[in-house]
Design a protein around this motif. Structure first.
Motif, mmCIF file in Angstrom:
data_model
loop_
_atom_site.group_PDB
_atom_site.id
_atom_site.type_symbol
_atom_site.label_atom_id
_atom_site.label_comp_id
_atom_site.label_asym_id
_atom_site.label_seq_id
_atom_site.Cartn_x
_atom_site.Cartn_y
_atom_site.Cartn_z
ATOM 1 N N ARG A 159 -6.762 -2.533 -2.220
ATOM 2 C CA ARG A 159 -8.190 -2.356 -2.498
ATOM 3 C C ARG A 159 -8.930 -1.780 -1.291
ATOM 4 O O ARG A 159 -9.843 -0.959 -1.438
ATOM 5 N N TYR A 193 -4.012 0.660 -6.926
ATOM 6 C CA TYR A 193 -4.638 -0.655 -7.100
ATOM 7 C C TYR A 193 -4.932 -0.909 -8.577
ATOM 8 O O TYR A 193 -4.644 -1.999 -9.100
ATOM 9 N N ASP A 240 -8.321 2.743 -0.552
ATOM 10 C CA ASP A 240 -8.388 3.594 -1.738
ATOM 11 C C ASP A 240 -8.446 5.052 -1.280
ATOM 12 O O ASP A 240 -9.446 5.511 -0.732
ATOM 13 N N ASN A 264 -4.258 5.928 -7.829
ATOM 14 C CA ASN A 264 -4.935 4.788 -8.452
ATOM 15 C C ASN A 264 -4.043 3.545 -8.443
ATOM 16 O O ASN A 264 -4.059 2.743 -9.378
#
Length: 253
Positions: free
Chosen positions: A179, A139, A182, A137
């Motif tokens: 982004r 970002y 992911d 996770n």
């Protein structure tokens, strides 16, 4: 034995550190070890892992390198895509120049995220892959730390600064690349049989349930490390984690 060397390829000069036993010629298996954001190749966690591994198995060596804009690296910018390039160049060097017969990956935090990206973008050259507190996770973590003033700077094409011993400059391109890549939206079924994740229950940056869900979705073995924080700062917990990773890489017969 500990040796520093550089990989000079594709306009980059990657600063590397190599751990092995007294006889480098006996090394057939190499672990590519990677660390978290803001760290460097001289980190104590990698050193401890390498010393434990090579003291037990003389045919193993460990290579760790500085990420872009980390440690002794010469770049001023830090981009996730270039981290993947560094990782790829290190893998190729271990195979072609160090003549590794078997490769392994041990990625921590940011290193875990980059390792996961590498697998889906370049394929899997590894016999085994161990991830400790992988920043799946990343970002979300980085965005949560941005103030309104910093967001304004990014929107205007300016930089913000993060880091510890070395200040790391981040631009909007850094966040755009995170982004766009992911790892939670990618599938890892093809790699799952050879992958292990260790995640702490008290990780303040990467929630245990986030990693558990990722592991379950991809049928990856997950070891729940009770009371472990993000850096596994408790020496006893770190020792246990290292033992489990070494056993995963080289099961006792």
């Amino acid at each position: 034995m500990v040796k520093n060397f550089d990989i000079n390829e594709q306009k980059y000069s990657i600063r590397c550190k190599y751990y092995c036993g007294k006889d480098p010629h006996s090394v057939t298996d190499i672990v590519i070890a990677t660390y978290g954001f803001g760290g460097n190749k001289d980190n104590s966690a990698t050193e401890k892992f390498a010393e434990r591994l090579i003291s037990k198995y003389r045919h193993f060596g460990v290579v760790v390198f500085d990420w872009p804009a980390h440690g002794a690296d010469s770049l001023n910018r830090f981009l996730p895509d270039e981290c993947v390039t560094y990782f790829d160049l290190a893998v190729n060097y271990a195979r072609q120049e160090m003549h590794a017969q078997n490769l392994y990956a041990y990625g921590t935090s940011l290193g875990g995220y980059i390792t996961l990206r590498y697998l889906t973008e370049h394929g899997d050259p590894f016999r085994k892959i161990a991830l400790r507190c992988p920043a799946i996770n990343l970002y979300d973590i980085m965005m949560a730390d941005i103030t309104p003033d910093e967001q304004t700077k990014l929107d205007r094409g300016k930089e913000i600064v993060r880091g510890y011993t070395r200040k790391i400059r981040l631009t909007s391109e850094f966040f755009d690349q995170l982004r766009a890549a992911d790892v939670r939206k990618r599938e890892y079924f093809d790699f799952a049989d050879d992958m292990l994740i260790l995640q702490g229950t008290k990780d303040a940056f990467i929630p245990f349930d986030t990693v558990r869900e990722f592991a379950e979705d991809n049928v990856i073995e997950l070891i729940r490390m009770e009371n472990a924080d993000h850096p596994f700062s408790d020496p006893g917990i770190m020792d246990l984690a290292i033992s489990k990773i070494i056993e995963f890489f080289h099961p006792e017969q």
